[in-house]
Design a protein around this motif. Structure first.
Motif, PDB file in Angstrom:
ATOM      1  N   MET A 148       0.822  -1.020  -0.209  1.00 29.99           N
ATOM      2  CA  MET A 148      -0.076   0.084  -0.033  1.00 29.99           C
ATOM      3  C   MET A 148       0.749   1.217  -0.052  1.00 29.99           C
ATOM      4  O   MET A 148       1.432   1.504   0.941  1.00 29.99           O
ATOM      5  CB  MET A 148      -0.821  -0.149   1.361  1.00 29.99           C
ATOM      6  CG  MET A 148      -1.824   1.066   1.338  1.00 29.99           C
ATOM      7  SD  MET A 148      -2.966   0.975  -0.208  1.00 29.99           S
ATOM      8  CE  MET A 148      -4.034   2.453   0.462  1.00 29.99           C
ATOM      9  N   SER A 149       1.172   1.731  -1.125  1.00 33.47           N
ATOM     10  CA  SER A 149       2.285   2.870  -1.373  1.00 33.47           C
ATOM     11  C   SER A 149       1.616   4.229  -1.895  1.00 33.47           C
ATOM     12  O   SER A 149       0.636   3.956  -2.836  1.00 33.47           O
ATOM     13  CB  SER A 149       3.433   2.203  -1.853  1.00 33.47           C
ATOM     14  OG  SER A 149       3.055   1.917  -3.322  1.00 33.47           O
ATOM     15  N   ALA A 150       2.153   5.240  -1.929  1.00 31.60           N
ATOM     16  CA  ALA A 150       1.748   6.368  -2.402  1.00 31.60           C
ATOM     17  C   ALA A 150       3.105   7.576  -2.437  1.00 31.60           C
ATOM     18  O   ALA A 150       3.634   7.588  -1.073  1.00 31.60           O
ATOM     19  CB  ALA A 150       0.652   6.995  -2.134  1.00 31.60           C
ATOM     20  N   ALA A 151       3.734   7.968  -3.533  1.00 31.72           N
ATOM     21  CA  ALA A 151       4.571   8.976  -3.233  1.00 31.72           C
ATOM     22  C   ALA A 151       5.992   8.454  -2.517  1.00 31.72           C
ATOM     23  O   ALA A 151       6.276   9.259  -1.971  1.00 31.72           O
ATOM     24  CB  ALA A 151       4.234  10.336  -2.744  1.00 31.72           C
ATOM     25  N   GLY A 152       5.985   7.372  -2.858  1.00 28.28           N
ATOM     26  CA  GLY A 152       7.413   6.910  -2.299  1.00 28.28           C
ATOM     27  C   GLY A 152       7.142   6.430  -0.739  1.00 28.28           C
ATOM     28  O   GLY A 152       8.144   5.835   0.040  1.00 28.28           O
ATOM     29  N   HIS A 153       6.083   6.299  -0.285  1.00 29.90           N
ATOM     30  CA  HIS A 153       5.722   5.935   1.054  1.00 29.90           C
ATOM     31  C   HIS A 153       5.069   4.557   1.098  1.00 29.90           C
ATOM     32  O   HIS A 153       4.179   4.501   0.113  1.00 29.90           O
ATOM     33  CB  HIS A 153       4.863   6.958   1.997  1.00 29.90           C
ATOM     34  CG  HIS A 153       5.788   8.275   1.709  1.00 29.90           C
ATOM     35  ND1 HIS A 153       4.870   9.629   1.733  1.00 29.90           N
ATOM     36  CD2 HIS A 153       6.773   8.937   1.591  1.00 29.90           C
ATOM     37  CE1 HIS A 153       5.722  10.665   1.613  1.00 29.90           C
ATOM     38  NE2 HIS A 153       6.950  10.128   1.520  1.00 29.90           N
ATOM     39  N   THR A 154       5.370   3.870   2.002  1.00 27.67           N
ATOM     40  CA  THR A 154       4.504   2.582   2.140  1.00 27.67           C
ATOM     41  C   THR A 154       3.861   2.472   3.530  1.00 27.67           C
ATOM     42  O   THR A 154       4.461   2.600   4.544  1.00 27.67           O
ATOM     43  CB  THR A 154       5.443   1.333   2.201  1.00 27.67           C
ATOM     44  OG1 THR A 154       6.320   1.380   0.871  1.00 27.67           O
ATOM     45  CG2 THR A 154       4.748   0.078   2.230  1.00 27.67           C
ATOM     46  N   TYR A 155       2.602   2.307   3.473  1.00 28.41           N
ATOM     47  CA  TYR A 155       1.701   2.281   4.733  1.00 28.41           C
ATOM     48  C   TYR A 155       1.883   0.813   5.162  1.00 28.41           C
ATOM     49  O   TYR A 155       1.453   0.013   4.288  1.00 28.41           O
ATOM     50  CB  TYR A 155       0.361   2.791   4.490  1.00 28.41           C
ATOM     51  CG  TYR A 155       0.298   4.178   3.758  1.00 28.41           C
ATOM     52  CD1 TYR A 155       0.513   5.184   4.839  1.00 28.41           C
ATOM     53  CD2 TYR A 155      -0.045   4.403   2.542  1.00 28.41           C
ATOM     54  CE1 TYR A 155       0.693   6.678   4.190  1.00 28.41           C
ATOM     55  CE2 TYR A 155       0.050   5.915   2.203  1.00 28.41           C
ATOM     56  CZ  TYR A 155       0.109   6.945   3.028  1.00 28.41           C
ATOM     57  OH  TYR A 155       0.165   8.178   2.614  1.00 28.41           O
ATOM     58  N   TRP A 157       0.135  -2.200   8.089  1.00 29.94           N
ATOM     59  CA  TRP A 157      -0.952  -2.638   8.817  1.00 29.94           C
ATOM     60  C   TRP A 157      -0.515  -3.211   9.929  1.00 29.94           C
ATOM     61  O   TRP A 157       0.418  -3.841   9.968  1.00 29.94           O
ATOM     62  CB  TRP A 157      -1.793  -3.643   7.991  1.00 29.94           C
ATOM     63  CG  TRP A 157      -3.094  -3.773   8.452  1.00 29.94           C
ATOM     64  CD1 TRP A 157      -3.893  -4.854   9.268  1.00 29.94           C
ATOM     65  CD2 TRP A 157      -4.326  -2.971   8.268  1.00 29.94           C
ATOM     66  NE1 TRP A 157      -4.755  -4.591   9.647  1.00 29.94           N
ATOM     67  CE2 TRP A 157      -5.284  -3.351   8.849  1.00 29.94           C
ATOM     68  CE3 TRP A 157      -4.476  -1.666   7.439  1.00 29.94           C
ATOM     69  CZ2 TRP A 157      -6.710  -2.775   8.856  1.00 29.94           C
ATOM     70  CZ3 TRP A 157      -5.714  -1.240   7.282  1.00 29.94           C
ATOM     71  CH2 TRP A 157      -6.907  -1.765   7.989  1.00 29.94           C
ATOM     72  N   LEU A 158      -1.186  -3.250  10.979  1.00 29.78           N
ATOM     73  CA  LEU A 158      -0.727  -4.023  12.303  1.00 29.78           C
ATOM     74  C   LEU A 158      -1.422  -5.247  12.477  1.00 29.78           C
ATOM     75  O   LEU A 158      -2.748  -5.251  12.302  1.00 29.78           O
ATOM     76  CB  LEU A 158      -1.085  -3.095  13.660  1.00 29.78           C
ATOM     77  CG  LEU A 158      -0.628  -1.553  13.773  1.00 29.78           C
ATOM     78  CD1 LEU A 158      -0.818  -0.935  14.884  1.00 29.78           C
ATOM     79  CD2 LEU A 158       1.049  -1.789  13.616  1.00 29.78           C
ATOM     80  N   LYS A 166       3.875  -5.274   5.966  1.00 34.72           N
ATOM     81  CA  LYS A 166       3.540  -4.969   4.642  1.00 34.72           C
ATOM     82  C   LYS A 166       2.540  -5.786   3.670  1.00 34.72           C
ATOM     83  O   LYS A 166       2.696  -6.890   4.104  1.00 34.72           O
ATOM     84  CB  LYS A 166       4.468  -4.711   3.684  1.00 34.72           C
ATOM     85  CG  LYS A 166       5.846  -3.699   4.264  1.00 34.72           C
ATOM     86  CD  LYS A 166       6.964  -3.563   3.281  1.00 34.72           C
ATOM     87  CE  LYS A 166       8.007  -2.721   3.745  1.00 34.72           C
ATOM     88  NZ  LYS A 166       9.178  -2.556   2.864  1.00 34.72           N
ATOM     89  N   ILE A 167       1.434  -5.259   3.491  1.00 32.60           N
ATOM     90  CA  ILE A 167       0.472  -6.117   2.705  1.00 32.60           C
ATOM     91  C   ILE A 167       0.112  -5.331   1.441  1.00 32.60           C
ATOM     92  O   ILE A 167       0.262  -4.270   1.167  1.00 32.60           O
ATOM     93  CB  ILE A 167      -0.761  -6.199   3.592  1.00 32.60           C
ATOM     94  CG1 ILE A 167      -1.379  -5.061   3.914  1.00 32.60           C
ATOM     95  CG2 ILE A 167      -0.617  -7.103   4.965  1.00 32.60           C
ATOM     96  CD1 ILE A 167      -2.855  -5.172   4.553  1.00 32.60           C
ATOM     97  N   PRO A 168      -0.336  -6.270   0.470  1.00 32.36           N
ATOM     98  CA  PRO A 168      -0.885  -5.976  -0.909  1.00 32.36           C
ATOM     99  C   PRO A 168      -1.844  -4.749  -0.621  1.00 32.36           C
ATOM    100  O   PRO A 168      -2.683  -4.571   0.028  1.00 32.36           O
ATOM    101  CB  PRO A 168      -1.434  -6.922  -1.384  1.00 32.36           C
ATOM    102  CG  PRO A 168      -0.682  -8.284  -0.850  1.00 32.36           C
ATOM    103  CD  PRO A 168      -0.533  -7.941   0.481  1.00 32.36           C
ATOM    104  N   ALA A 169      -1.661  -3.805  -1.631  1.00 29.69           N
ATOM    105  CA  ALA A 169      -2.802  -2.345  -1.390  1.00 29.69           C
ATOM    106  C   ALA A 169      -4.185  -2.837  -1.474  1.00 29.69           C
ATOM    107  O   ALA A 169      -4.986  -2.433  -0.988  1.00 29.69           O
ATOM    108  CB  ALA A 169      -2.505  -1.634  -2.686  1.00 29.69           C
ATOM    109  N   CYS A 170      -4.505  -4.028  -2.478  1.00 30.39           N
ATOM    110  CA  CYS A 170      -5.916  -4.543  -2.465  1.00 30.39           C
ATOM    111  C   CYS A 170      -6.367  -4.944  -1.094  1.00 30.39           C
ATOM    112  O   CYS A 170      -7.391  -4.829  -0.541  1.00 30.39           O
ATOM    113  CB  CYS A 170      -6.091  -5.656  -3.786  1.00 30.39           C
ATOM    114  SG  CYS A 170      -4.962  -6.888  -3.505  1.00 30.39           S
ATOM    115  N   GLN A 171      -5.417  -5.765  -0.311  1.00 31.45           N
ATOM    116  CA  GLN A 171      -5.619  -6.204   0.926  1.00 31.45           C
ATOM    117  C   GLN A 171      -5.866  -5.184   1.684  1.00 31.45           C
ATOM    118  O   GLN A 171      -6.917  -5.064   2.597  1.00 31.45           O
ATOM    119  CB  GLN A 171      -4.812  -7.125   1.396  1.00 31.45           C
ATOM    120  CG  GLN A 171      -5.025  -7.981   2.759  1.00 31.45           C
ATOM    121  CD  GLN A 171      -3.985  -8.865   3.141  1.00 31.45           C
ATOM    122  OE1 GLN A 171      -3.145  -9.165   2.654  1.00 31.45           O
ATOM    123  NE2 GLN A 171      -4.232  -9.412   4.316  1.00 31.45           N
TER     124      GLN A 171
END
Length: 343
Positions: A148-155, A157-158, A166-171
Motif C-alpha cells: 500500500m504505497s503512494a509518493a514513495g511511502h509505504t503504509y 498494517w498492524l 506490509k500487505i498488498p494494496a488491495c488487501q
C-alpha cells in the motif's frame, strides 16, 4: 458504466448540457499522457514521482530509497500533479457542499458527510477492483501493487501482535473498507435513533425523552460552569459517543491513504484509460474540502497529494488553510454534471 457516472454525480448538483459537453471535451482535448511508442496503455508507467520531504512520523511510512537517486531538477511531476489534468466535472468552489446548515448539529452534519465521502470513494475503488479480461485479475492486485504505497511511502498494517506488516494494496483497502463499514453499522458509534434512558420505575410513570431537562443534584455554587455542565464533545447533543471525533479522524485518514494510492498507483490505468480522471478529481476535492474545513485532515495526512491540492487552491477552488477560520467568499457549485489496526 453510465450508471456508475450517474452515481458519482449524485450530490454534486444538477447537470447542464453545456457543462456536460465541456467536461467531456476537456478530457478529450488534453494530450495523451501515454507517450507514443510505449505500447498498450495498460503497460504505460507513470513518470518518476517527486520526492515528498519530511511528513509526520505518525503516518508511519517507509520511504522508497529509489526516490533519492534522481536529482530534484530532473524529476517530472506525475500527470495528476499538472494543472492541465486537474479538471473537474463541476464548476465553482466546494465550500457550499461542506457548509453546515445553521440548524443542524455539527456531529450530525459530519456523520452525514463522512458517509457521503465514503460512498464516493467506494465508487472510485470499484473501478480498480474491475477484473482485467487479459490477466483475469483485478486491476489492483498483489502483483501490480504488492504494498500500500503512494509518493514513495509505504503504509503498513498492524497484525494481531500489533506489529507493522506490509500487505498488498488491495488487501489494505479491503480491510479499510471493512473497518469503516463496521463503524457505520455500529449503533454505539453511529446511532440512528434517539434512545430514551431506562428509568427503572414502575409502570404508569412517564420516562423523560432525550430533549427533556432532568434536574441535577445539589452542586457547589463556586464550581465552574464547564464542570457543572459536564464534559462536552463533538456530537454529544445528538447522541454520538465521546470517541466519535477520534473515529471520524481515523476514518478520514484511512480514506486519504486510499485516495493517495489510487492516484499514485492507478491514475493511468484505469482512470485515464476510462476517461474518468475528472470524476476522481471531483470526488477527491470534495473529500479534501470537507476534511480540512472541519479539522478532520491535517497537512501531514494530505502531504502525498499536496501539489494537486495547491493547484486547486491557486485556482480558487479550495480555500487556503489559513483562511478556513475567516469569513469565506463562497460561490455556488454548479454541475457540469481502524484505530489500532492501521499504522
Amino acid at each position: 458504466m453510465a450508471s456508475f457516472f450517474s452515481s458519482v454525480r449524485q450530490g454534486f448538483g444538477r447537470q447542464s448540457n453545456k457543462s456536460n459537453a465541456q467536461a467531456r471535451g476537456n478530457g478529450q482535448n488534453l494530450p495523451s499522457p501515454i507517450s507514443q511508442g510505449s505500447g498498450s496503455p495498460l503497460s504505460a508507467n507513470l513518470p518518476p514521482v517527486p520526492h515528498s520531504p519530511g511528513p509526520n512520523s505518525a503516518m508511519q511510512f517507509e520511504t522508497d530509497p529509489g526516490a533519492e537517486q534522481q536529482a530534484p531538477q530532473q524529476r517530472k511531476p506525475p500527470f495528476f500533479f499538472r494543472e492541465e489534468y486537474s479538471g473537474l466535472i463541476v464548476k465553482g468552489n466546494f465550500m457550499t457542499l461542506a457548509a453546515k446548515p445553521v440548524h443542524v448539529e455539527e456531529g450530525e452534519w459530519l456523520a452525514h458527510q463522512v458517509v457521503e465521502e465514503y460512498r464516493l470513494l467506494d465508487n472510485m475503488i470499484k473501478i480498480v477492483k474491475t477484473v482485467n479480461e487479459k490477466t483475469g485479475a483485478p486491476i489492483c492486485n498483489p502483483n501490480s501493487c504488492p504494498t500500500m504505497s503512494a509518493a514513495g511511502h509505504t503504509y503498513t498494517w498492524l497484525d494481531q501482535q500489533k506489529r507493522p506488516i506490509k500487505i498488498p494494496a488491495c488487501q489494505y483497502i479491503m480491510l479499510v473498507q471493512k473497518w469503516i463499514e463496521g463503524k457505520f453499522d455500529d449503533r454505539n458509534t453511529f446511532p440512528t435513533d434517539n434512545k430514551e434512558p431506562s428509568s427503572g420505575l414502575s409502570s404508569g410513570l412517564s420516562t423523560p425523552g432525550a430533549g427533556t431537562p432532568i434536574a441535577a443534584g445539589p452542586t457547589n455554587v463556586s464550581a465552574s460552569l464547564s464542570s457543572l455542565a459536564g464534559k462536552d464533545w463533538l456530537g454529544k447533543s445528538s447522541g454520538f459517543p465521546e470517541h466519535f471525533e477520534s473515529d471520524l479522524k481515523s476514518i478520514f485518514r484511512q480514506m486519504m491513504r486510499c485516495y493517495a494510492h489510487l492516484y499514485h498507483g492507478h491514475w493511468l490505468e484505469p482512470y485515464w484509460d476510462l476517461g474518468c480522471t475528472q470524476y476522481l478529481n471531483t470526488c477527491f476535492i470534495h473529500f479534501i474540502n470537507v476534511g480540512r474545513t472541519f479539522g478532520m485532515l491535517g497537512d501531514r495526512e494530505m502531504e502525498p497529494m499536496l501539489p494537486l491540492i495547491q493547484i486547486w487552491e491557486a485556482k480558487g477552488l479550495l480555500q487556503p488553510p489559513q483562511s478556513q477560520s475567516s469569513k469565506m467568499d463562497i460561490s455556488p457549485v454548479t454541475a457540469a454534471p481502524p484505530p489500532g489496526t492501521a499504522s
